[in-house]
Design an enzyme around this catalytic site. Structure first.
Site, PDB file in Angstrom:
ATOM      1  N   GLY A  40      -1.421  -1.097  -1.195  1.00 29.44           N
ATOM      2  CA  GLY A  40      -1.335  -2.058  -0.111  1.00 29.44           C
ATOM      3  C   GLY A  40      -2.014  -3.380  -0.404  1.00 29.44           C
ATOM      4  O   GLY A  40      -1.551  -4.443   0.026  1.00 29.44           O
ATOM      5  N   LEU A  70       6.670   1.694   1.072  1.00 30.17           N
ATOM      6  CA  LEU A  70       7.513   0.504   1.188  1.00 30.17           C
ATOM      7  C   LEU A  70       7.252  -0.301   2.458  1.00 30.17           C
ATOM      8  O   LEU A  70       7.654  -1.453   2.561  1.00 30.17           O
ATOM      9  CB  LEU A  70       8.987   0.902   1.120  1.00 30.17           C
ATOM     10  N   ARG A  72       4.487  -1.524   3.327  1.00 25.52           N
ATOM     11  CA  ARG A  72       3.435  -2.533   3.123  1.00 25.52           C
ATOM     12  C   ARG A  72       3.278  -2.950   1.657  1.00 25.52           C
ATOM     13  O   ARG A  72       2.645  -3.977   1.385  1.00 25.52           O
ATOM     14  CB  ARG A  72       2.084  -2.002   3.632  1.00 25.52           C
ATOM     15  N   ASP A 129      -8.353   2.972  -2.787  1.00 27.08           N
ATOM     16  CA  ASP A 129      -8.477   3.467  -1.417  1.00 27.08           C
ATOM     17  C   ASP A 129      -9.518   4.558  -1.246  1.00 27.08           C
ATOM     18  O   ASP A 129      -9.462   5.322  -0.288  1.00 27.08           O
ATOM     19  CB  ASP A 129      -7.114   3.965  -0.917  1.00 27.08           C
ATOM     20  N   ASN A 130     -10.484   4.666  -2.189  1.00 22.38           N
ATOM     21  CA  ASN A 130     -11.553   5.636  -1.970  1.00 22.38           C
ATOM     22  C   ASN A 130     -12.855   5.135  -2.576  1.00 22.38           C
ATOM     23  O   ASN A 130     -12.859   4.381  -3.537  1.00 22.38           O
ATOM     24  CB  ASN A 130     -11.184   7.012  -2.528  1.00 22.38           C
ATOM     25  N   CYS A 172     -24.593  -6.036  -5.954  1.00 24.23           N
ATOM     26  CA  CYS A 172     -23.380  -5.368  -6.422  1.00 24.23           C
ATOM     27  C   CYS A 172     -22.764  -4.630  -5.231  1.00 24.23           C
ATOM     28  O   CYS A 172     -23.350  -4.557  -4.139  1.00 24.23           O
ATOM     29  CB  CYS A 172     -23.680  -4.406  -7.569  1.00 24.23           C
ATOM     30  N   CYS A 175     -24.966  -2.005  -3.682  1.00 26.69           N
ATOM     31  CA  CYS A 175     -25.973  -2.541  -2.756  1.00 26.69           C
ATOM     32  C   CYS A 175     -25.426  -2.563  -1.333  1.00 26.69           C
ATOM     33  O   CYS A 175     -26.173  -2.414  -0.356  1.00 26.69           O
ATOM     34  CB  CYS A 175     -26.362  -3.961  -3.148  1.00 26.69           C
ATOM     35  N   CYS A 189      -4.894   5.675   5.027  1.00 18.80           N
ATOM     36  CA  CYS A 189      -4.008   5.050   5.991  1.00 18.80           C
ATOM     37  C   CYS A 189      -2.964   6.034   6.501  1.00 18.80           C
ATOM     38  O   CYS A 189      -2.386   5.849   7.565  1.00 18.80           O
ATOM     39  CB  CYS A 189      -3.354   3.807   5.395  1.00 18.80           C
TER      40      CYS A 189
END
Length: 259
Positions: A40, A70, A72, A129-130, A172, A175, A189
């Site tokens: 995404g 598809l 996004r 996404d993780n 970073c 942090c 999502c």
């Protein structure tokens, strides 16, 4: 490096901007950006990064295109379903601008291999996404002294922040989020939903910030805004920001536990 007539014509709308100009466009042509995640965030961002003329792109994703993407992920179409995202993305870039140097990796990111992927880059844009992957990428960027632009999106919210934890006094990504998420994925999502256009807003904002970081030595677009996280709210809509300070006890860029 100089730009030939075709390149001058292609990037004319950049070159007439005083903040970029010919020098900025030449600078972009000499940069190497690693894009981690072609979903995404990475899918729309790649289209604008390639259009900006960033000369070398390394595209990293081990996933395959699915029909649910598809809504996004604007890089793909129905014919791409079942094919590897990295391969499809490279095919798109080479068709869009054959002058760009494109490399791909379809290996899953791990702490053991990510250092080799980011080493020598001018900037890493992480749209994965993780948290476990994000932290592995961030740790490698600090170790390899490569700036990191982190972007995320979900439902109607986006988040984009630039980090340079290898520099004295700069935070970073660890942090920002701490150590608790190394082995935990964030909500997906698929569970929470996402407005497709929201992914596009976060992705194009990330592309804008990437260009800002890459051109920071020339000064035309201002400072790279290290440690500033921008929150994009699609419901209100509005844009807010806050600054992350370096954590002296950070296990990646600080002095570690017990400081």
């Amino acid at each position: 490096m100089t730009l030939g007539p075709e390149r001058l014509d292609r990037f004319a709308r950049h070159i007439v901007l005083p903040e970029i100009g010919g020098a900025g466009q030449v600078a972009l042509a000499g940069k190497h950006l690693v894009l981690v995640g072609l979903g995404g965030i990475g899918s729309p961002a790649l289209q604008y990064l390639a259009a900006a003329g960033i000369g070398k792109l390394t595209l990293v994703d081990d996933d395959k295109v699915e029909v649910s993407n598809l809504q996004r992920q604007t890089l793909y179409n129905t014919r791409d379903i079942g094919h590897g995202k990295a391969v499809v993305a490279k095919r798109w870039v080479t068709g869009f601008d054959p002058a760009l140097d494109v490399a791909i990796s379809d290996r899953r990111i791990t702490a053991a291999n990510v250092g080799d992927l980011v080493a020598g880059a001018d900037l890493v844009l992480d749209g994965t996404d993780n948290f476990a992957t994000r932290l592995a990428v961030s740790d490698a960027c600090v170790a390899e002294r490569v700036p990191l632009l982190s972007a995320a999106v979900g439902r109607f919210q986006g988040q984009v922040g630039a980090f340079a934890g290898h520099l004295p006094g700069e935070a970073c990504y660890r942090c920002f989020v701490g150590d608790a998420f190394d082995a935990e994925d964030c909500d997906t999502c698929a569970e929470d939903g996402m407005l497709g256009a929201m992914a596009g807003w976060a992705a194009t904002f990330a592309a804008l910030q990437a260009i800002r970081v890459l051109l920071a030595p020339l000064g035309g677009l201002g400072e790279p805004q290290w440690g500033t996280v921008f929150l994009l709210d699609g419901l209100r809509p509005e844009l807010r920001n806050f600054r992350i300070t370096k954590d002296p006890a950070c296990t990646t860029c600080g002095l570690g536990p017990g400081y």
